[in-house]
Design an enzyme around this catalytic site. Sequence first.
Site, PDB file in Angstrom:
ATOM      1  N   SER A 435       5.859  -1.783  -4.597  1.00 23.98           N
ATOM      2  CA  SER A 435       4.913  -1.567  -3.500  1.00 23.98           C
ATOM      3  C   SER A 435       3.470  -1.625  -3.981  1.00 23.98           C
ATOM      4  O   SER A 435       2.551  -1.655  -3.173  1.00 23.98           O
ATOM      5  CB  SER A 435       5.169  -0.203  -2.845  1.00 23.98           C
ATOM      6  OG  SER A 435       4.946   0.832  -3.795  1.00 23.98           O
ATOM      7  N   HIS A 456       8.904  -6.658  -0.580  1.00 28.12           N
ATOM      8  CA  HIS A 456       8.644  -5.223  -0.427  1.00 28.12           C
ATOM      9  C   HIS A 456       9.276  -4.702   0.861  1.00 28.12           C
ATOM     10  O   HIS A 456       8.755  -4.906   1.951  1.00 28.12           O
ATOM     11  CB  HIS A 456       7.138  -4.954  -0.443  1.00 28.12           C
ATOM     12  CG  HIS A 456       6.798  -3.508  -0.272  1.00 28.12           C
ATOM     13  ND1 HIS A 456       5.662  -3.075   0.377  1.00 28.12           N
ATOM     14  CD2 HIS A 456       7.453  -2.378  -0.652  1.00 28.12           C
ATOM     15  CE1 HIS A 456       5.641  -1.762   0.382  1.00 28.12           C
ATOM     16  NE2 HIS A 456       6.720  -1.315  -0.230  1.00 28.12           N
ATOM     17  N   GLU A 468       7.384  -7.312   3.261  1.00 30.21           N
ATOM     18  CA  GLU A 468       6.210  -8.052   2.787  1.00 30.21           C
ATOM     19  C   GLU A 468       6.681  -9.037   1.723  1.00 30.21           C
ATOM     20  O   GLU A 468       7.271  -8.624   0.708  1.00 30.21           O
ATOM     21  CB  GLU A 468       5.160  -7.096   2.211  1.00 30.21           C
ATOM     22  CG  GLU A 468       4.486  -6.245   3.273  1.00 30.21           C
ATOM     23  CD  GLU A 468       3.482  -5.250   2.703  1.00 30.21           C
ATOM     24  OE1 GLU A 468       2.421  -5.066   3.310  1.00 30.21           O
ATOM     25  OE2 GLU A 468       3.769  -4.627   1.648  1.00 30.21           O
ATOM     26  N   ASN A 506      -0.013  -0.946   2.380  1.00 28.74           N
ATOM     27  CA  ASN A 506      -0.571   0.133   1.562  1.00 28.74           C
ATOM     28  C   ASN A 506      -2.064  -0.038   1.328  1.00 28.74           C
ATOM     29  O   ASN A 506      -2.793   0.957   1.210  1.00 28.74           O
ATOM     30  CB  ASN A 506       0.174   0.236   0.229  1.00 28.74           C
ATOM     31  CG  ASN A 506       1.550   0.848   0.396  1.00 28.74           C
ATOM     32  OD1 ASN A 506       1.858   1.419   1.441  1.00 28.74           O
ATOM     33  ND2 ASN A 506       2.393   0.731  -0.618  1.00 28.74           N
TER      34      ASN A 506
END
Length: 601
Positions: A435, A456, A468, A506
Amino acid sequence: MATPLSPTPPSPLRTVAVVGLGTMGTGIAEVLAKAGREVLGIDVSEAQAAKCVAALEASTARAVERGRLTEQERADALARVSTSTDLTAAAGADLVIEVAPESYETKQQILRELDRIVRPETILATGTNALSVTRLAADSAHPERVLGMHFFNPAPAMRLVEIVSSVLTAPAAVTAVTDLALELGKEPVAVGDRPGFVADGLLFGYLNQAAAMYEAHYASREDIDAAMRLGCGLPMGPLALLDLIGVDTARTVLEAMYAESRDRLHAPAPILKQLSEAGLTGRKAGRGFYTYEAPGSAVVVRDALTPPEGGSPVAGRPVRSVGVAGSGTMASGIAEVFAKAGYEVVLAARSEEKAQAARARVGKSLARSVDKGRMTAEAAARTLELIRPTGTYDDFADVDLALEAIAEDLEVKRQLFATLDKVCKPGAVLATTTSSLPVVACARATSRPQDVIGMHFFNPAPAMKLVEVVRTVLTADDVHATVREVCGKIRKHAVDCGDRAGFIVNALLFPYLNNAIKMVQEHYASLDDIDAAMKLGGGYPMGPFELLDVVGLDVSLAIEKVLHREFRDPGLAPAPLLEHLVAAGCLGRKTGRGFREYAKR
């Protein structure tokens, strides 16, 4: 009809003037009229005043159709609303709420005129979300009666109202307006006077980062929006939300925030200026980040930037069997996802026992699905049979896709990729679920970096729809196409992004969480008020501190450090309060204490 939510006597604020009858002013007028207040709608434009009345008639008619109002209640509410183009109509009001355009000059002129028109005891509230309430109040003849009353759009649906005091505001005025908000069925949150207050103070920094991410061509507008909706459970993606708010409005709010904070995260992304000055201000103009069917429409239409329909022009590699490395929650969740889609799965861990335990976790998850009627017992049994646990990576020899979900430690991952390089057959795709770590560093641990890509997944993998897909500069086109095809087969929504810290979700989520911590650290607002503001004002499924405690403060700090190291922006430096809590072992729910305390399990 709204009923009082407070045991306090009915508010003395019975007659309310609303100055500015745009979308927000019209929504506030509706809320007040439904709650039994006499409403005086005032706008310099006669056409806008007529538009307000038409909008109220339409929205209350819809409320009757849906059983939320009776015909009599609708008639009574509409009878309580009158409109005017003359500010002197506010002379008898107990409270005036101005929602004029975000301009000091405009708002100060209105407040100065009101000083001459209204009674000395009348409260004057500004609906600004970007300008200084103190500065507006200081220009008034009676600064003690001026405060902020910030509703959220659409006002009838959104429960949050931020009550903003300046150092000049009389406590009695704050109490009266707070009581009124409660009687309107709203959740008032008391905040101090700084641009953006709580909700917009956190929201607009995040929106600005999303605009900058898009401007840098890091990801498409569609992928950025899908990532935040599916990865964070948000009601709208950030670029679609900017179009709804108005690109010009967002730019004004950010300019005000930056003037105070000097934080680069608040400096408006240049694309906001470019779009604003070109008149591409979002839905109201018919075009902003997206193109709409007509000005004011919510219907997005295809334009030159819309991705072409259909799959990749490059054919992917065939994938029949999948290897999943790891024994934790993420590894077992990913194994379940692939097995449900009919893939043969080799689930490898450091020992046979750990692999068996991970498979057993999948069995329990499938049993819960059966109990909830989501799958049959036979389908669950067939799915579990597709997962073969093993204590050796040698069993990955024949898999077409090897996917690691081990500890978030770069050296450990690099060692695993060196092993996969030796055991996996030529042409196998090697993927990491990291991540925050660089995918290319994993790729360089192999002799075939062109076969390495990031996938991800989000936790819990069986429930979360987002993946992702992270290409490095070395990833082959057919490897990217393979992973996109596989995502479709396992019923996940793939978004493309480049190999940089945080990827999409993130990189946008954690600076927002960090800024929330800074608000508490600076004693600007409480944990509870911030969490309430983001859930009620932003439609977030969890407040930032609820989310931090769930994610784990140690995990959050690690991601913050990675983002700060990658982008070198001082605004991304982890808040000291987060570092102190981690150092004290307060890591969130898993330790029983983080920002809040939790009952021992």
